[in-house]
Write a protein that holds these residues in place. Sequence first.
Motif, PDB file in Angstrom:
ATOM      1  N   SER A  25       0.976  -1.188   0.096  1.00 38.25           N
ATOM      2  CA  SER A  25       0.018   0.024   0.118  1.00 38.25           C
ATOM      3  C   SER A  25       0.776   1.228  -0.028  1.00 38.25           C
ATOM      4  O   SER A  25       1.830   1.269   0.756  1.00 38.25           O
ATOM      5  CB  SER A  25      -0.753  -0.003   1.274  1.00 38.25           C
ATOM      6  N   THR A  27      -0.804   4.240  -0.196  1.00 33.92           N
ATOM      7  CA  THR A  27      -1.980   5.278  -0.199  1.00 33.92           C
ATOM      8  C   THR A  27      -2.649   5.404   1.391  1.00 33.92           C
ATOM      9  O   THR A  27      -3.053   6.294   1.594  1.00 33.92           O
ATOM     10  CB  THR A  27      -3.088   5.244  -1.033  1.00 33.92           C
ATOM     11  N   GLY A  28      -2.249   4.410   2.030  1.00 33.14           N
ATOM     12  CA  GLY A  28      -2.897   4.179   3.315  1.00 33.14           C
ATOM     13  C   GLY A  28      -4.333   3.576   3.311  1.00 33.14           C
ATOM     14  O   GLY A  28      -4.993   3.331   4.345  1.00 33.14           O
ATOM     15  N   ASP A  29      -4.804   3.427   2.230  1.00 33.11           N
ATOM     16  CA  ASP A  29      -6.138   2.883   2.061  1.00 33.11           C
ATOM     17  C   ASP A  29      -6.322   1.301   1.887  1.00 33.11           C
ATOM     18  O   ASP A  29      -7.313   0.865   1.266  1.00 33.11           O
ATOM     19  CB  ASP A  29      -6.897   3.719   0.847  1.00 33.11           C
ATOM     20  N   GLY A  30      -5.330   0.827   2.505  1.00 31.35           N
ATOM     21  CA  GLY A  30      -5.523  -0.752   2.584  1.00 31.35           C
ATOM     22  C   GLY A  30      -4.617  -1.382   1.268  1.00 31.35           C
ATOM     23  O   GLY A  30      -4.177  -0.540   0.292  1.00 31.35           O
ATOM     24  N   SER A  32      -3.250  -3.822  -1.835  1.00 32.31           N
ATOM     25  CA  SER A  32      -3.665  -4.238  -3.319  1.00 32.31           C
ATOM     26  C   SER A  32      -2.487  -4.922  -3.884  1.00 32.31           C
ATOM     27  O   SER A  32      -1.341  -4.647  -3.621  1.00 32.31           O
ATOM     28  CB  SER A  32      -4.442  -3.375  -4.105  1.00 32.31           C
TER      29      SER A  32
END
Length: 361
Positions: A25, A27-30, A32
Amino acid sequence: MSPTPTELQPKVVVFGLGGTIAMTSGTGDGVSPTLSAHDLVDAVPGLTPTGIGIKVVDFRRRPGASLTFADIAALAAAATRELAAGATGIVVTQGTDTIEETAYLLDLLHHRPEPLVVTGAMRNPTLAGADGPANLLAAIQTAASPAARDQGCLVVLADEIHAARRVAKTHSTNGATFRSPDTGPIGYVLEGAVHLLTRLPYRLTIPTPDQAERPRVGLYTVSLDDTPTLLDAVGEHCDGLVIAGFGVGHVPEPLVAPLTTLAARIPVILASRTPAGPTLTRTYGFPGSERDLLTRGLIPAGWLHPYKARILLHALLAAQTKPQDIATAFSVAGNRAEPSSWPWPTPSWTGDRAEVPAGHA
């Protein structure tokens, strides 16, 4: 001329499909799947001293939940080409969400004797104690081992070696999630060596499915006080259906009539929703019992878990299998009949050429 040391070196091809093992990650949004298969191999400590030659194929970058039958069929074909060209074995890295299903499909489509090994990770590379590198090393060592030949597709995580047709994901987060509930693992990777404590007594493979065929195969889990409404809605749109019934293969009495109608139109497989153990065939006799349902045309799954039963039924329908052969295939795959009755012989291999037993086209 004698082979050179390089020619004797095991060669393993690593196919990357994505999944937790390849997730980061920025972005800090999880997390992928962003790491390539090359990134995964480069992160494995202790690989160089093994002397195993590695070829890497960045095949897909998808979460395990988004893989498709078409992805796995294409992977099986690509793996076969690599093995025919001289590879010792194949490793597949992917998300653990669907390993118990994709590995079983690969097992059915993998006709060659060389090992095909599936692995993944429960802890992504951003976490302390990420298990991907250790799992990948153990999988590569298994794929390179002569001991793993003729065992079809294997699943290797946490240094355990499981048969694809028996393994299940049993915990949503635990690193030791993969288990074979009815039998246990067939072996272990210890001190860099592969130790098989038991071997599969036979292999089951099917013809390559027609990629133009896209059968709709449903999985319906029976629950307390179930009514026909949802079953009717699902069954209407299916070319085949797996019923995950109570216990040894039971359903509520109101489902008996719609299941009888469905079984007259499409293959309906009767499995058990419990984590281990088989469906029965002749113990109970009440309406909705296993004995009652089998007289109405449902096909028993035996020891085959509902998820794997759906994989087998989908593959059989995609291969345009005759109805009578579907029932026979489930009898063998569910450990209810002798392997000799399997409709398609497993090729024996001489070099790179498949030798089919006499009397079979």
